[in-house]
Write a protein that holds these residues in place. Sequence first.
Motif, mmCIF file in Angstrom:
data_model
loop_
_atom_site.group_PDB
_atom_site.id
_atom_site.type_symbol
_atom_site.label_atom_id
_atom_site.label_comp_id
_atom_site.label_asym_id
_atom_site.label_seq_id
_atom_site.Cartn_x
_atom_site.Cartn_y
_atom_site.Cartn_z
ATOM 1 N N ALA A 54 1.071 23.026 5.394
ATOM 2 C CA ALA A 54 -0.189 22.446 4.933
ATOM 3 C C ALA A 54 -0.028 21.845 3.544
ATOM 4 C CB ALA A 54 -1.285 23.510 4.928
ATOM 5 N N GLY A 55 0.719 22.535 2.680
ATOM 6 C CA GLY A 55 0.949 22.024 1.334
ATOM 7 C C GLY A 55 1.724 20.722 1.351
ATOM 8 N N VAL A 56 2.753 20.655 2.197
ATOM 9 C CA VAL A 56 3.523 19.414 2.321
ATOM 10 C C VAL A 56 2.631 18.299 2.837
ATOM 11 C CG1 VAL A 56 5.460 18.291 3.488
ATOM 12 C CG2 VAL A 56 5.700 20.638 2.659
ATOM 13 N N GLY A 57 1.756 18.625 3.792
ATOM 14 C CA GLY A 57 0.831 17.619 4.318
ATOM 15 C C GLY A 57 -0.113 17.090 3.257
ATOM 16 N N LEU A 58 -0.588 17.980 2.378
ATOM 17 C CA LEU A 58 -1.482 17.552 1.300
ATOM 18 C C LEU A 58 -0.750 16.654 0.303
ATOM 19 C CD1 LEU A 58 -3.480 20.855 0.686
ATOM 20 C CD2 LEU A 58 -4.392 18.689 1.545
ATOM 21 N N LEU A 59 0.503 16.985 0.022
ATOM 22 C CA LEU A 59 1.281 16.128 -0.876
ATOM 23 C C LEU A 59 1.487 14.747 -0.257
ATOM 24 C CD1 LEU A 59 3.998 18.601 -2.244
ATOM 25 C CD2 LEU A 59 2.098 17.564 -3.511
ATOM 26 N N TRP A 60 1.762 14.734 1.041
ATOM 27 C CA TRP A 60 1.885 13.453 1.732
ATOM 28 C C TRP A 60 0.585 12.656 1.640
ATOM 29 C CZ3 TRP A 60 5.378 10.282 3.602
ATOM 30 C CH2 TRP A 60 6.669 10.756 3.869
ATOM 31 N N LEU A 61 -0.538 13.343 1.793
ATOM 32 C CA LEU A 61 -1.840 12.683 1.707
ATOM 33 C C LEU A 61 -2.033 12.056 0.330
ATOM 34 C CD1 LEU A 61 -4.621 12.097 2.976
ATOM 35 C CD2 LEU A 61 -5.383 14.314 2.095
ATOM 36 N N ALA A 62 -1.670 12.792 -0.725
ATOM 37 C CA ALA A 62 -1.803 12.272 -2.083
ATOM 38 C C ALA A 62 -0.917 11.046 -2.296
ATOM 39 C CB ALA A 62 -1.457 13.360 -3.099
ATOM 40 N N VAL A 63 0.309 11.126 -1.801
ATOM 41 C CA VAL A 63 1.252 10.017 -1.974
ATOM 42 C C VAL A 63 0.761 8.769 -1.246
ATOM 43 C CG1 VAL A 63 3.576 9.198 -1.393
ATOM 44 C CG2 VAL A 63 3.268 11.477 -2.365
ATOM 45 N N VAL A 64 0.392 8.930 0.008
ATOM 46 C CA VAL A 64 -0.041 7.778 0.804
ATOM 47 C C VAL A 64 -1.342 7.190 0.257
ATOM 48 C CG1 VAL A 64 -0.826 7.041 3.082
ATOM 49 C CG2 VAL A 64 1.142 8.568 2.878
ATOM 50 N N ALA A 65 -2.284 8.058 -0.127
ATOM 51 C CA ALA A 65 -3.553 7.573 -0.678
ATOM 52 C C ALA A 65 -3.328 6.790 -1.965
ATOM 53 C CB ALA A 65 -4.501 8.742 -0.934
ATOM 54 N N GLY A 66 -2.440 7.289 -2.816
ATOM 55 C CA GLY A 66 -2.164 6.599 -4.075
ATOM 56 C C GLY A 66 -1.544 5.237 -3.865
ATOM 57 N N TRP A 67 -0.522 5.181 -3.010
ATOM 58 C CA TRP A 67 0.127 3.897 -2.756
ATOM 59 C C TRP A 67 -0.803 2.939 -2.032
ATOM 60 C CZ3 TRP A 67 3.780 2.617 -5.672
ATOM 61 C CH2 TRP A 67 4.844 3.454 -6.005
ATOM 62 N N ALA A 68 -1.608 3.470 -1.097
ATOM 63 C CA ALA A 68 -2.550 2.603 -0.374
ATOM 64 C C ALA A 68 -3.571 2.012 -1.332
ATOM 65 C CB ALA A 68 -3.245 3.399 0.731
ATOM 66 N N TRP A 69 -4.073 2.837 -2.258
ATOM 67 C CA TRP A 69 -5.044 2.306 -3.217
ATOM 68 C C TRP A 69 -4.414 1.204 -4.059
ATOM 69 C CZ3 TRP A 69 -4.562 2.158 -8.528
ATOM 70 C CH2 TRP A 69 -5.638 1.496 -9.165
ATOM 71 N N LEU A 70 -3.197 1.435 -4.559
ATOM 72 C CA LEU A 70 -2.568 0.429 -5.410
ATOM 73 C C LEU A 70 -2.393 -0.883 -4.654
ATOM 74 C CD1 LEU A 70 -1.244 -0.324 -8.096
ATOM 75 C CD2 LEU A 70 0.927 0.533 -7.163
ATOM 76 N N ALA A 71 -2.001 -0.797 -3.391
ATOM 77 C CA ALA A 71 -1.812 -2.014 -2.596
ATOM 78 C C ALA A 71 -3.127 -2.750 -2.391
ATOM 79 C CB ALA A 71 -1.178 -1.667 -1.251
#
Length: 226
Positions: free
Chosen positions: A194-211
Amino acid sequence: MSTTAESTRPTFDRGRAVTKSLLGWGVVAGPFYLVVGATQALLVPGFDLSQHALSLLLLGPLGWIQAANLVLSGLMVLAAAVGFARLLPAPRGTWAAVLLGVYGVSLFAAALFPPDPMHGFPVGSADATAASTSGLLHLVAGAVGFLSLAVAAVVVGGWFRREDRPGLAAASWIAAAVVVLGFVGGGALSTTSAGVGLLWLAVVAGWAWLAVASLAAYRMAPRPDC
């Protein structure tokens, strides 16, 4: 006749062209990082996307590829930061540039200080029983980077609101919350899937927002040929 034709010909503003070009790198950075990282994840033996964060690829047999991925992505973020500084009015543009710049530098730091082995990766290595100096600095780089990116999303979201782009403003603020909560939750549950999944969520959300934000800013920036 020729004088009249020349006077009606559109002029080309190099400054505007540079601003658009810099913002374009913000669109590219996230997809580049995720595609390169995901490709490694599928090819490196022992790496499991459900158990391992992409940063652990720094410890694998092709760790230099992930280091280069972080550095190149960081350079793209720095270019986008300059683009936002050129487009947004002061002081909002300055703050957005500084915060995105910090995020870009944090990617350099993450490449320089790899994390500790975790969840049996790299293959054959024992999980660290205590955080090393490099591991701690990697965590600090991640914390500073994610926080800076989230605050940048809040700042740019405020600009979108002033420019009558309520949808983009709301998306920016939601992305900021997801990045912070995902990173904090992922850190607290780092030993679980679950923790790894949350980190993935943070990473993808951050990059998606920047794009998305960079693409919107690119379209809102004045054309260079008018």
